[in-house]
Design a protein around this motif. Structure first.
Motif, short mmCIF file in Angstrom:
data_model
loop_
_atom_site.label_atom_id
_atom_site.label_comp_id
_atom_site.label_asym_id
_atom_site.label_seq_id
_atom_site.Cartn_x
_atom_site.Cartn_y
_atom_site.Cartn_z
N PHE A 1 0.84 -1.21 -0.06
CA PHE A 1 0.00 0.11 -0.12
C PHE A 1 0.94 1.23 0.19
O PHE A 1 0.62 2.20 -0.69
N LEU A 2 2.00 1.31 1.02
CA LEU A 2 2.65 2.50 0.96
C LEU A 2 3.53 2.61 -0.37
O LEU A 2 3.84 3.88 -0.89
N ASP B 1 12.46 -1.18 7.15
CA ASP B 1 12.04 -2.84 6.71
C ASP B 1 10.56 -3.03 6.49
O ASP B 1 10.24 -3.71 5.43
N THR B 2 9.73 -2.78 7.36
CA THR B 2 8.42 -3.09 7.54
C THR B 2 7.56 -1.95 7.85
O THR B 2 7.88 -1.11 8.62
N GLN B 3 6.28 -2.03 7.40
CA GLN B 3 5.35 -0.98 7.49
C GLN B 3 4.01 -2.02 7.92
O GLN B 3 3.74 -2.71 7.00
N ALA B 4 3.57 -1.75 9.00
CA ALA B 4 2.43 -2.78 9.43
C ALA B 4 1.14 -1.84 10.01
O ALA B 4 1.54 -1.08 11.10
N PHE B 5 0.11 -2.57 10.02
CA PHE B 5 -1.07 -2.00 10.85
C PHE B 5 -1.52 -3.19 11.72
O PHE B 5 -1.58 -4.30 11.30
N PHE C 1 -6.18 0.67 17.48
CA PHE C 1 -5.05 0.06 16.69
C PHE C 1 -3.91 0.96 16.72
O PHE C 1 -3.98 1.86 17.11
N SER C 2 -2.70 0.26 16.03
CA SER C 2 -1.69 0.90 15.98
C SER C 2 -0.84 0.67 14.43
O SER C 2 -1.28 -0.22 13.79
N ILE C 3 0.02 1.74 14.30
CA ILE C 3 0.76 1.66 12.98
C ILE C 3 2.10 1.95 13.43
O ILE C 3 2.49 2.65 13.90
N ALA C 4 3.11 0.79 12.69
CA ALA C 4 4.38 0.74 13.04
C ALA C 4 5.06 0.92 11.49
O ALA C 4 4.85 0.14 10.86
N LEU C 5 5.92 1.86 11.62
CA LEU C 5 6.70 2.07 10.19
C LEU C 5 8.19 2.07 10.67
O LEU C 5 8.42 2.88 11.54
N ASN C 6 8.79 1.42 9.72
CA ASN C 6 10.07 1.36 10.01
C ASN C 6 10.73 1.27 8.38
O ASN C 6 9.94 0.92 7.57
#
Length: 165
Positions: free
Chosen positions: A8-9, A48-52, A41-46
């Motif tokens: 998506f990103l 290597d990975t971007q996750a919902f 809910f949370s969103i983690a972005l770095n």
């Protein structure tokens, strides 16, 4: 449960390439999002990975708490009330500012990734708000025209009075 946002990103980056350099400077970025009665809910972005994530992050950089109406309004107007943000407000403002500068067809993305029903709901909200703005603008223009007519009427009355006397 966790959903990967990498694809998506990547699509967002292709639609608006320069915007994500600002966001990537904030990495690693983790934030919580709470919308009305929906669970947090949370969103983690770095890099290597971007996750919902369907769970709350215990140590977020910032948190955003919105009700359903404010969230839909934020999607349309690209503005979130600052009282809804807690934690590292500076990172939140940089992140949200970068997202606001993305010039994409949100309705098409919602349709592509979430289906036609959410896209129809989004279209209805956007059309309703734009119709309200148009009617307000038309009302203001009508009031200005009526005010001009009143001014002309007063001037004509004064001119008639001056010619008669």
């Amino acid at each position: 449960m966790q959903i990967s946002l990498n694809k998506f990103l990547q699509e967002l980056k292709s639609l608006s390439p320069g915007v994500f350099s600002q966001i990537e400077n904030l990495y690693p970025l983790e934030f919580n999002l709470e919308v009305s009665s929906i669970s947090k809910f949370s969103i983690a972005l770095n890099h290597d990975t971007q996750a919902f994530n369907f769970f709350e992050n215990p140590n977020p950089n910032f948190s955003i708490k919105l009700n359903a109406f404010t969230m839909l309004n934020a999607l349309n107007s690209k503005q979130i009330p600052t009282k809804s943000i807690s934690g590292d407000v500076e990172s939140a403002l940089i992140f949200l500012g970068a997202l606001a500068n993305i010039d994409i067809d949100l309705e098409l993305l919602v349709y592509k990734y979430f289906g036609d029903i959410p896209a129809i709901i989004l279209r209805k909200v956007i059309l309703t708000q734009s119709a309200d703005k148009d009617s307000l603008r038309q009302e203001n223009e009508a009031n200005k025209i009526l005010e001009s007519f009143r001014d002309l009427s007063i001037r004509l009355d004064r001119l008639e009075h001056a010619l008669i006397n």
